[in-house]
Design a protein around this motif. Structure first.
Motif, mmCIF file in Angstrom:
data_model
loop_
_atom_site.group_PDB
_atom_site.id
_atom_site.type_symbol
_atom_site.label_atom_id
_atom_site.label_comp_id
_atom_site.label_asym_id
_atom_site.label_seq_id
_atom_site.Cartn_x
_atom_site.Cartn_y
_atom_site.Cartn_z
ATOM 1 N N LEU A 77 0.887 -1.159 -0.014
ATOM 2 C CA LEU A 77 0.077 0.092 0.049
ATOM 3 C C LEU A 77 0.814 1.155 0.094
ATOM 4 N N VAL A 78 0.852 2.082 -1.128
ATOM 5 C CA VAL A 78 1.990 3.098 -1.472
ATOM 6 C C VAL A 78 1.055 4.520 -1.072
ATOM 7 N N ILE A 79 1.672 5.063 -0.192
ATOM 8 C CA ILE A 79 1.160 6.281 0.173
ATOM 9 C C ILE A 79 2.194 7.456 0.324
ATOM 10 N N VAL A 80 3.177 7.383 -0.611
ATOM 11 C CA VAL A 80 4.333 8.456 -0.670
ATOM 12 C C VAL A 80 4.075 9.598 -1.714
ATOM 13 N N ASN A 81 4.962 10.596 -1.693
ATOM 14 C CA ASN A 81 4.803 11.500 -2.607
ATOM 15 C C ASN A 81 5.073 10.739 -4.017
ATOM 16 N N ALA A 82 4.409 11.416 -4.965
ATOM 17 C CA ALA A 82 4.234 10.831 -6.446
ATOM 18 C C ALA A 82 5.481 10.641 -6.944
ATOM 19 N N GLY A 83 6.608 11.508 -6.680
ATOM 20 C CA GLY A 83 7.832 11.219 -7.163
ATOM 21 C C GLY A 83 8.806 9.783 -6.862
ATOM 22 N N ARG A 84 8.174 9.449 -5.597
ATOM 23 C CA ARG A 84 8.950 8.309 -5.026
ATOM 24 C C ARG A 84 7.952 6.989 -5.251
ATOM 25 N N SER A 104 -1.460 7.593 -3.726
ATOM 26 C CA SER A 104 -0.878 9.119 -4.010
ATOM 27 C C SER A 104 -1.563 9.649 -4.855
ATOM 28 N N SER A 105 -1.696 10.889 -4.846
ATOM 29 C CA SER A 105 -2.246 11.631 -6.073
ATOM 30 C C SER A 105 -0.761 12.353 -6.670
ATOM 31 N N PRO A 135 -3.108 4.965 -9.521
ATOM 32 C CA PRO A 135 -2.858 5.786 -8.317
ATOM 33 C C PRO A 135 -4.266 6.788 -8.375
ATOM 34 N N ASN A 136 -3.923 7.633 -7.192
ATOM 35 C CA ASN A 136 -4.988 8.779 -7.047
ATOM 36 C C ASN A 136 -6.420 7.877 -6.810
ATOM 37 N N CYS A 137 -6.436 7.101 -5.746
ATOM 38 C CA CYS A 137 -7.539 6.609 -5.257
ATOM 39 C C CYS A 137 -7.716 6.332 -3.550
#
Lengths: 716, 716
Positions: A77-84, A104-105, A135-137
């Motif tokens: 479950l990934v919730i880091v900045n888009a760039g990472r 992440s968005s 993403p973005n969900c």
């Protein structure tokens, strides 16, 4: 077509990792971690990853996925900045984690840089087999097993599991549905995959179609990325007997497509979507409350086939109003058995209405036992498929009693009782019904609208599975040449070689030739300018009807060329088409084909001739069509009476008409790689045995369309 | 027409008498007496009459009206057995009591004996001027002055007065509306007069139209007794600028009327009712919740004219869905001023959508002050006529805060904010909005449906008052003769004398005559059998088109007679009508007149020709029509594009068409006593300046219809 994903370990993971876990309870990473650790019933471990912490709530926190202890992990479950995000996903691949949810968005919804990031994720999925959700969900919720892979603080409050499966593109509206299904049959699985870079709505439909604990599938869609995958998934659901209810946003979009043919301009994508949903047996609704109500009716309160509706209330005005609204909607009213009539007569006062609608009058409300018996009598009638019970006002204890009666009788009958709480005073009776999962409708027309969508109609047994679409999709053709429009004469030559029924015709290059051809064909004839540059010949003076002599034909030749020279001076003129004129009295219809961006080739059938864009009486199907599709289309248009014959006319030759529809489908299918648009309009349809003959034809194609040409088929 | 009743002393009585008063609190007489004595604020006395008691609750009870002390009494409330009602009413007349409310049942709803009793009451009213309200009704409630002349135990609970006036035929559903208007603007007066033996819905409309404290009138009707009184009352309301919203039960009734003309069979009474409501500016709705919502919007939240809708929410999916539904309904979206855009941009995060629809995103909900400011900014935009604020879910304190924000901003802006509570969880936010009279809608489509009924459209300024209907009503003609059908030739002769535009024609009695007439008229001609017994000539082979020579005319004569002899051997044949044939390309329309039982003469306009019953694209008006009515009708049909010209056709000659509609109205009006049905179908309508010419005509009338005939006019 990309195969549907196997979601077994995604739906029921053992171990998961939260990348971006946080000890701060208000942060998304903190809420996600808490939902999993505290509010979920996960059989295995929840690993936390965040380089900023060594531990969270006393549990260890690792700096990266790479450094996690050696255990099989099902979902990251990934919730880091888009760039990472991309780096984290690469680590998932290394660690053989099969699924990742990216919440992440900052991706395709956020400009060019985000779009590039999203494309990189897509490539990673294609190259490695990693499945990404998002993403973005807001994440994924397995309500029935209490697994909340979501950062939503509402997860812990909406835990009423059940047999309803949901897939929504936006997150907010899914919560509305969960709140609406808090009692009674609830939601088992809720997918909401945001930008859908890899896992998509069709994957979820296909999974739920095969999940034995899912009874009904509800969809809320904003766009359709791949119509062929969607329809394949819908088809799977139909084969498994799982009803699908869909709310598709985008009905009002202006069908601003520029197109040469009527077919393409009439078939705005909302109309095509609706037609495809119908073709594959999905039930379309127009608002969120309808999505909720229809889904719920199908899960727990579907009317019995072959039966009618009983309207049952204690107010005469309410009975009349409900019966009127049901009648306007075309719902069948139940005819009671003699036994029911006899029993009602013995239970109710003489001035009560015991025919359907039943108006018990308010007297019976004083005697709860009699009220229960009376309601049970109508539920027991074999002709009653559902009982609609409108309650016009809140009368405190009286309406509490009615609610209790509905709850009690519901528990001992298979006939669904559908209450309507009409008052805005949400009194105790409303609360009781709601808490017992009986979910009253809030207006009669809302209830009737939902019932009329689910009422089993005669002959509406599941359609035979249609021919499986296997042809090219959408915009891309085989790339041999730029699309060009054929002249009518060229188009008809191609169609004639392909065996289509057409009137006799030849192209004349001089007035004298026109006269000779006309005499050879026989009078009367019609004459039309032949030019690849003129789609609407009538408008520029290029058509003459009813020509009844050789002299008139020669004269018409000159006058057509003169008129066209003035109206369209730049058009290339190949001559004048001289054609046999069919007898008056034929019905004029349209058969067309265009390419839809989502669904590929779509066939349009409808009323044709000059009124085509005024009446806009058309219907659509994805190509290829099965014979049952062609027969169904003919009956779907609003003005089908025109084909059946009005005012003493004979009916139209429906055999020839459906054969022609299928021939068009087959032709379009065969030339899927090159055919861009095809329109036969008008098609003259005579009386039985007289046939269906295309009077005009328009083709736009890239390259030639030869009969039996072997074309490369595109794989979607 | 019976004049409208003066209801001043009925609405605001000083002294009343209860005939059938009772000390038993559960009885109807007991509840009625208690409502008046305990729960009402009557300025004078409540006298009790009942021979069974000497006193009730310590107050004296008299044996009869006759024996009451000598005081002016305004209203007698009668709740005794049906058999004793007439005597009580006679005593009212003796005592000069001007109004009686008869609540008792057992009248026309209860068989023949009851019907006779009701007729006797009607005669008494006619003979003496006594006004009777009822029988078989729950009474009358003046909510705003707290006067409950009703036996309903709910009276004391629904006391929120206001500017909404209600007239309902059934009692139960009126209570629903009162419960729905418990907060904010409430109901001022509620009439529910049951069988309406004397005082009727039109009396109540007319009274409320002139009552300065009533802003909007809501009607719930089951039947229409006297259409002319109803329309006169609606007209009065329109003149006074009082919107009228009507729910008419009876849409689904099968229009089973047997009729010779299409006009009468198409114009089912539901269609005529709807057309008449439109003609007189009343807004029709389809369900009770819509009646409530539309009435309330008009009373307190009508959008500003010349403006657009703003959709404002904190969820992107909700914004998209609401915008889609609004677009499908054709509601205009507001375009913000530059100032609004600038201010929103400074208040909202970069990824929020600041164009309309506004999606603030959920972030703003954390800062109530900013949320208020932002909402106020859109309300202040001069282009915004109303703000629709859908709230997709209940989030406890968060949505409570949203509700408070809507309430606060509503108090300081003239722009209506219309909340939609979409969740089934009726949380604190819902309660707050409800209590503050903001009455959230419960679905987006419900809100959009109501808004689209009240949104001020361009050019929809109140219509000029139409010509006041003054002609005969319904079934009865002047009684001179039984109705008979004219042959086409006879009908055309009458119409030609009356100045209608018709093609040249003559009746031929032999084949030779047919050839001569055809040559005189000029080719091509059309030939049609002339018979008063054949309404549909085409079906029995009685029509030949496109006859282009004298020989062909002679041949057609013989072949028509042969075909008709076979198809309709008993028909009387007057010969064959030979008529000039108009050029192809004219639009075919229908203009007809029939008698409606409630409204008298009704004119139907629509698409004509062979497709009339298939397309059923028609609209209606009561006769006589004003010029604005004729112009409006032409634009009301669904397929008006056919008249505007499709695919390069010129438009139809609309001047000639509206002139012809008015000419038919005038002709029908002049012959109201004798004309039963008139139908011109098809009427050929050419391009501008080419005119509108009736190709076929059907007349059914009792007696002759001569030009300028002076006929006795019936007084309704």
């Amino acid at each position: 077509m990309k195969p549907f994903a196997d979601l077994a370990r995604f739906i029921n993971p053992v171990n998961v990792v939260v990348v971006g876990a946080s000890p701060r309870p208000a942060s998304q990473g903190g809420r996600l971690y808490a939902n999993l650790v505290r509010h979920s019933r996960l059989p295995g471990q929840v690993y936390a990853v965040n380089p900023a912490y060594n531990e969270i709530d006393g549990a260890p926190c690792w700096p990266s996925i790479r450094e996690l202890p050696d255990a099989p992990i099902d979902v990251a479950l990934v919730i880091v900045n888009a760039g990472r995000v991309l780096d984290a996903l690469r680590q998932c691949v290394e660690r053989k984690i099969p699924y990742a949810i990216v919440m992440s968005s900052g991706f395709s919804e956020a400009g060019e840089a985000g779009q590039e990031l999203e494309r990189a994720i897509a490539r990673l999925c294609q190259d490695t087999g990693l499945h990404v959700y998002g993403p973005n969900c807001p994440g994924f919720v397995n309500v029935r097993d209490r697994i909340g892979m979501t950062f939503s603080p509402a997860f812990q409050h909406d835990l009423n599991g059940g047999g309803i499966g949901l897939a929504t593109q936006g997150g907010g509206l899914g919560r509305n549905l969960l709140q609406g299904l808090s009692h009674g049959e609830g939601v088992g699985l809720w997918f909401s995959a945001g930008n859908e870079v890899d896992l998509e709505i069709p994957d979820f439909i296909a999974w739920m179609a095969q999940d034995p604990a899912i009874k009904v599938i509800g969809l809320l869609m904003e766009g359709i990325k791949d119509g062929r995958r969607l329809t394949a998934a819908l088809d799977l659901a139909r084969q498994r007997g799982k009803p699908v209810v869909v709310l598709k946003v985008g009905h009002s979009e202006a069908g601003a497509r520029a197109a040469q043919s009527h077919t393409a301009s009439i078939a705005g994508s909302a109309a095509v979507n609706s037609a495809v949903f119908r073709q594959f047996g999905a039930i379309e609704v127009e608002d969120l409350d309808q999505l909720l109500a229809v889904t719920r009716l199908l899960a727990v309160a579907a009317p019995r086939p072959g039966s009618g509706l009983c309207i049952y209330t204690f107010s005469g005005g309410t009975a009349a109003l409900a019966t009127d609204i049901a009648g306007t909607a075309g719902l069948p009213m139940a005819v009671f058995t003699e036994q029911t009539n006899t029993r009602l007569r013995s239970l109710l006062p003489a001035f009560a209405n015991i025919a359907n609608p039943v108006d018990t009058t308010a007297d019976i409300l004083r005697d709860p036992e009699a009220a229960n018996t009376c309601l049970r009598v109508v539920c027991d009638d074999p002709n009653v498929g559902a009982v609609l019970f409108p309650i016009p006002m809140d009368y405190g204890e009286v309406t509490d009693g009615i609610a209790r009666s509905i709850i009690e009788v519901s528990q001992s009958t298979a006939t669904p009782i559908i209450p309507v709480w009409m008052s805005r005073r949400m009194g105790g009776g409303f609360e009781l019904l709601e808490r017992h999962g009986l979910q009253p409708f809030l207006s009669i027309s809302g209830a009737i609208g939902a019932l009329s969508r689910v009422w089993p109609r005669e002959g509406s047994a599941p359609l035979a599975a249609p021919a499986v679409p296997g042809h090219s999709v959408g915009a891309a053709a085989d790339g041999t040449a730029a699309p060009r429009q054929f002249s009518e004469a060229q188009a008809k030559a191609v169609l004639r070689r392909a065996g289509f029924p057409l009137p006799r015709n030849e192209v004349a290059g001089t007035a004298r030739q026109a006269a000779e051809i006309a005499a050879r064909i026989g009078f009367p004839v019609v004459m039309k300018v032949a030019s690849p540059d003129i789609a609407h010949k009538t408008e520029c003076g290029g058509v003459r009807l009813n020509i009844d002599s050789a002299a008139a034909a020669a004269q018409a030749y000159d006058s057509i060329l003169a008129a066209v020279a003035q109206a369209a001076p730049a058009a290339r003129i190949e001559g004048v088409l001289v054609e046999a004129m069919l007898p008056a009295g034929g019905r004029e219809i349209l058969i067309g084909v265009h390419r839809d961006a989502a669904y590929g080739q779509v066939l349009t059938f409808g009323l044709g001739g000059i009124l085509v864009e005024t009446l806009r009486d058309t219907t659509h199907r994805m190509i290829p069509l099965a014979p049952a599709d062609a027969q169904a289309m003919v009956r779907e248009i609003r003005n089908v009476a025109i084909l059946d014959g009005v005012r003493g006319q004979p009916p139209a030759d429906l055999d020839a008409l459906t054969a022609l529809i299928l021939q068009v489908s087959e032709f379009a299918s065969r030339h899927a790689g090159r055919l861009v648009e095809l329109e036969l309009n008008p098609v003259w349809v005579g009386a039985p045995e007289q046939g269906a003959i295309a009077l005009d034809a328009l083709i736009i194609a890239s390259g030639e369309l030869e009969q039996n040409a072997i074309e490369p088929e595109q794989t979607a």
